[in-house]
Design a protein around this motif. Structure first.
Motif, mmCIF file in Angstrom:
data_model
loop_
_atom_site.group_PDB
_atom_site.id
_atom_site.type_symbol
_atom_site.label_atom_id
_atom_site.label_comp_id
_atom_site.label_asym_id
_atom_site.label_seq_id
_atom_site.Cartn_x
_atom_site.Cartn_y
_atom_site.Cartn_z
ATOM 1 N N LEU A 135 -48.646 20.849 -4.574
ATOM 2 C CA LEU A 135 -49.164 20.273 -5.811
ATOM 3 C C LEU A 135 -50.611 20.617 -6.134
ATOM 4 O O LEU A 135 -51.008 20.567 -7.296
ATOM 5 C CB LEU A 135 -49.069 18.737 -5.729
ATOM 6 C CG LEU A 135 -47.676 18.133 -5.829
ATOM 7 C CD1 LEU A 135 -47.731 16.669 -5.407
ATOM 8 C CD2 LEU A 135 -47.163 18.263 -7.253
ATOM 9 N N ASP A 167 -43.438 15.106 -12.282
ATOM 10 C CA ASP A 167 -42.821 15.090 -10.961
ATOM 11 C C ASP A 167 -43.136 13.789 -10.227
ATOM 12 O O ASP A 167 -44.279 13.302 -10.230
ATOM 13 C CB ASP A 167 -43.328 16.284 -10.151
ATOM 14 C CG ASP A 167 -42.591 16.440 -8.836
ATOM 15 O OD1 ASP A 167 -41.586 17.165 -8.808
ATOM 16 O OD2 ASP A 167 -43.024 15.835 -7.837
ATOM 17 N N GLN A 210 -53.933 19.231 -6.788
ATOM 18 C CA GLN A 210 -54.369 17.874 -7.174
ATOM 19 C C GLN A 210 -55.388 17.282 -6.200
ATOM 20 O O GLN A 210 -55.425 16.069 -5.959
ATOM 21 C CB GLN A 210 -53.172 16.926 -7.349
ATOM 22 C CG GLN A 210 -52.232 17.337 -8.466
ATOM 23 C CD GLN A 210 -51.058 16.407 -8.689
ATOM 24 O OE1 GLN A 210 -50.071 16.791 -9.301
ATOM 25 N NE2 GLN A 210 -51.139 15.185 -8.210
ATOM 26 N N GLY A 231 -53.828 21.128 -10.741
ATOM 27 C CA GLY A 231 -52.892 21.913 -9.949
ATOM 28 C C GLY A 231 -53.441 23.231 -9.454
ATOM 29 O O GLY A 231 -52.735 23.967 -8.754
ATOM 30 N N THR A 242 -44.978 19.682 -13.671
ATOM 31 C CA THR A 242 -45.590 19.030 -12.508
ATOM 32 C C THR A 242 -46.022 17.611 -12.827
ATOM 33 O O THR A 242 -45.845 16.697 -12.020
ATOM 34 C CB THR A 242 -46.793 19.846 -12.008
ATOM 35 O OG1 THR A 242 -46.343 21.152 -11.625
ATOM 36 C CG2 THR A 242 -47.454 19.185 -10.829
ATOM 37 N N THR A 294 -44.114 19.338 -4.471
ATOM 38 C CA THR A 294 -43.367 18.680 -5.525
ATOM 39 C C THR A 294 -42.080 18.128 -4.926
ATOM 40 O O THR A 294 -41.709 18.450 -3.791
ATOM 41 C CB THR A 294 -43.020 19.666 -6.655
ATOM 42 O OG1 THR A 294 -42.273 20.763 -6.106
ATOM 43 C CG2 THR A 294 -44.265 20.200 -7.332
ATOM 44 N N SER A 315 -45.819 14.157 -7.598
ATOM 45 C CA SER A 315 -47.133 14.323 -8.212
ATOM 46 C C SER A 315 -47.738 12.971 -8.558
ATOM 47 O O SER A 315 -48.911 12.710 -8.293
ATOM 48 C CB SER A 315 -47.016 15.194 -9.470
ATOM 49 O OG SER A 315 -48.253 15.281 -10.146
#
Length: 277
Positions: A222, A186, A224, A240, A183, A174, A189
């Motif tokens: 992160l 962010d 992702q 996440g 998040t 992040t 992100s």
């Protein structure tokens, strides 16, 4: 059809190499159980990432492994019939590189040293100097290590080298300077997803993006992880959480379909670009 099941992992890795190797083995078995032909693991899966990206402690860097370290070939043996990409800190004499390797049971298929280093990494690593695509049982692959994918030229170089699959290995946190309360708000992100989708769509290739989860020092990663199609559409993702993003795709057919009318690589105008050869 020649379908390939691609898995991109989201998981946490630290300094304990035995723990990391065991976690890699478990993820490989999970991916094998789901029928994956290609597994992309995060950056720094063996040894973990830097604990402080702004001021790395020279005494707390990840363990540096030689390119022929037995641990790399232990992962290759566990990969067996599967193609597996993973990251580690590579030692070349007294120099260190943020590196990635792609293996299967036959050994090493391809290597990459991170070319683009963010400010903090300059104190810990030397930059690589090339982007090379290579052949694997699942197709021609090119690797990028986190900040590399910020630069369109990096992915474009691999696509021009014939890569139909981009494996992006990250330890992407992040925002360090402007952390958002959530998040999804962010900046990093948003950029992480944006780069994944843009690099796939602009080159009309499949992209498998793996990222670390959890925390290291003052950074929170992160996750992702995702698989992106050649039109920029996300086919599978972990959000996440730790886990596997798994998607089935006929890579050659989908790349050909994406390029049928508008073929970006054929339509490049190198003579018009500043700094082009």
């Amino acid at each position: 059809m020649n379908m390939v099941r691609i898995a991109a992992a989201a998981a946490h890795f630290g300094r304990d190499l035995d723990f990391d190797l065991a976690r890699i083995g478990k993820i490989i078995e999970d991916a094998r159980g789901q029928g994956a032909g290609l597994l992309v693991l995060p950056d720094a899966a063996l040894g973990g990432y830097l604990a402080d990206l702004r001021h790395p402690d020279p005494e707390a860097l990840p363990p540096a492994l030689k390119p022929d370290d037995p641990l790399i070939f232990q992962v290759a043996r566990r990969a067996a019939e599967m193609t597996v990409c993973f990251g580690y800190c590579e030692a070349d004499g007294n120099l260190r590189y943020n590196a990635a390797v792609c293996v299967n049971g036959d050994g090493v298929l391809g290597r990459h040293r991170k070319v683009h280093l963010p400010a903090g990494e300059v104190a810990a690593y030397m930059p690589g100097d090339t982007f090379d695509a290579f052949d694997t049982p699942v197709g021609r692959v090119g690797m990028l290590i986190d900040y590399d994918k910020t630069f369109p030229e990096a992915a474009r170089s691999l696509a021009l080298g014939g890569a139909h699959i981009l494996a992006c290995l990250s330890a992407w946190p992040t925002s360090i300077t402007n952390r958002a309360p959530r998040t999804r708000q962010d900046r990093q992100s948003r950029l992480f997803d944006l780069y994944d989708q843009a690099r796939a769509a602009e080159n009309q290739v499949v992209l498998a993006s793996a990222n670390q989860t959890g925390a290291m020092g003052g950074m929170r990663f992160l996750g992702q992880s995702k698989v992106v199609g050649p039109g920029g559409d996300i086919l599978a993702r972990t959000f996440g959480k730790a886990g596997l993003a798994v998607a089935d795709i006929d890579v050659a057919a989908e790349v050909e379909r994406a390029r049928r009318v508008l073929h970006h690589l054929d339509e490049l105008r190198f003579d018009a670009y500043r700094g082009s050869p």
